[in-house]
Design an enzyme around this catalytic site. Structure first.
Site, PDB file in Angstrom:
ATOM      1  N   GLU A   1       0.827  -1.213   0.000  1.00 15.91           N
ATOM      2  CA  GLU A   1       0.000   0.000   0.000  1.00 15.91           C
ATOM      3  C   GLU A   1       0.861   1.262   0.000  1.00 15.91           C
ATOM      4  O   GLU A   1       0.550   2.238  -0.670  1.00 15.91           O
ATOM      5  CB  GLU A   1      -0.962   0.012   1.197  1.00 15.91           C
TER       6      GLU A   1
ATOM      7  N   TYR B   1      -5.612   6.970   4.532  1.00 16.11           N
ATOM      8  CA  TYR B   1      -5.804   6.041   3.411  1.00 16.11           C
ATOM      9  C   TYR B   1      -5.143   4.692   3.703  1.00 16.11           C
ATOM     10  O   TYR B   1      -5.772   3.634   3.572  1.00 16.11           O
ATOM     11  CB  TYR B   1      -5.231   6.616   2.086  1.00 16.11           C
TER      12      TYR B   1
ATOM     13  N   ASP C   1      -8.913   6.185  -2.618  1.00 13.01           N
ATOM     14  CA  ASP C   1      -7.647   6.617  -3.232  1.00 13.01           C
ATOM     15  C   ASP C   1      -7.968   7.387  -4.515  1.00 13.01           C
ATOM     16  O   ASP C   1      -9.134   7.624  -4.832  1.00 13.01           O
ATOM     17  CB  ASP C   1      -6.717   5.420  -3.483  1.00 13.01           C
TER      18      ASP C   1
END
Ligand code: SF4
Length: 322
Positions: free
Chosen positions: A49, A132, A150
């Site tokens: 990520e 996020y 995102d």
């Protein structure tokens, strides 16, 4: 064609249809990626990520595989000096992310017995982990119902539901409310919904040329129904050539290959004088010199790297942090 707007969608059959269409499409076309494998660890998902935030999948893949082989657990990375993380960040760009992952690994070892924490709140408390990343890891590593937003997801929501060519330049509260209202109630489906919308934005509903004929939800798309209105603003391009960022990247390429501190003067020398270069650094030094940067820009880049902790002075030269 009249389509339900953002406010009317929540709780409707139309929304259920959207969830099902996206879920079917995702199970048919989703890319096979190692961090999507059921045996990928939460640490592997956290690393992916962070790497994927500003770098495309194709460039992330080899670096992620290298990291997982070197450091399969947070404790393996935490034992290393932070400069080793930066060295093996390679050319992914924005190398402060390597420092942040290293700091997160140290915190995971010191505060969570070496295991990536499993809730949004505890993930958020890790250094360098923002909203996020915390949502994405809680959803994809721990199967939690989290609203993940995102750039790709924002773009799909803007077109599909709001009828806009592009989302606002930065995330707004109303976009977050919209994303929350679109989430399936079912926990497992919510995880796949996040992943499928993200995948649609990456593969089909792309920024420059959406492939609407291949889109599983084109019949519901508000942007198509509105006649594909143009963007209301011109997105700022990410300049690269001639920027401080390009120069910093070139300096970092030298430091990653250097096995001893590099004298600052070497960054300024012309290619012909590279006899002084530390072994292995001649090629990236030559690339740096070809940029022909002004001395003040070079000075600014070096100062910035020192200030950001991406480099340090040692024995009169620059090196990666120990
Ligand atoms: S139809 Fe086109 S614009 Fe609409 S969501 Fe699909 S790819 Fe995006």
């Amino acid at each position: 064609m009249s389509l339900p707007g953002a406010a009317e969608l929540a709780g409707t059959n139309h929304l259920t249809d959207l969830h099902q269409s996206m879920d079917r499409w995702f199970s048919e076309v989703a890319r096979v990626l190692p961090w999507r494998s059921s045996d990928c660890s939460p640490w592997g998902i956290l690393v992916s990520e962070v790497m994927l935030q500003q770098t495309p999948v194709v460039r992330v893949l080899p670096v992620w595989e290298d990291w997982m082989e070197r450091w399969p657990e947070p404790a393996d990375l935490a034992k290393q000096p932070s400069g080793v993380a930066v060295r093996h960040w390679g050319r992914l760009g924005y190398p402060r992310r390597a420092l942040r992952l290293h700091a997160a690994a140290v915190a995971i070892v010191e505060q969570h017995a070496g295991r990536v924490p499993d809730s949004h709140g505890s993930l958020l408390s890790l250094p360098g982990v923002g909203d996020y990343t915390a949502s994405a890891v809680a959803a994809f590593a721990f199967g939690r119902r989290e609203t993940v937003v995102d750039t790709n997801i924002r773009r799909v929501h803007a077109r599909l539901v709001s009828g806009l060519a592009l989302p606002a330049p930065s995330l707004t509260a109303s976009e977050m409310r919209l994303a929350q209202s679109l989430m399936p109630d079912d926990v497992e489906l919510s995880v796949r919904w996040n992943a499928s919308v993200m995948e649609l934005g990456a593969l089909v509903c792309t920024a420059r040329s959406p492939k609407c004929s291949a889109c599983p939800v084109r019949d519901s798309c508000a942007w198509l129904a509105a006649g594909e209105p143009p963007p209301t603003y011109t997105p700022k391009g990410q300049a690269w050539h001639g920027t401080d960022r390009q120069l910093r990247g070139a300096v970092m390429a030298v430091l990653r290959l250097a096995d001893s501190p590099v004298a600052p003067e070497l960054f300024e020398r012309p290619t012909a004088d590279l006899g002084f270069a530390a072994e292995g650094t001649a090629v990236p030094l030559a690339a740096l010199h070809r940029l022909n940067s002004a001395p003040e820009q070079l000075e600014r880049a070096l100062e910035g790297l020192l200030r950001d902790g991406l480099a340090e002075m040692h024995d009169g030269g620059l090196r990666l942090p120990a």
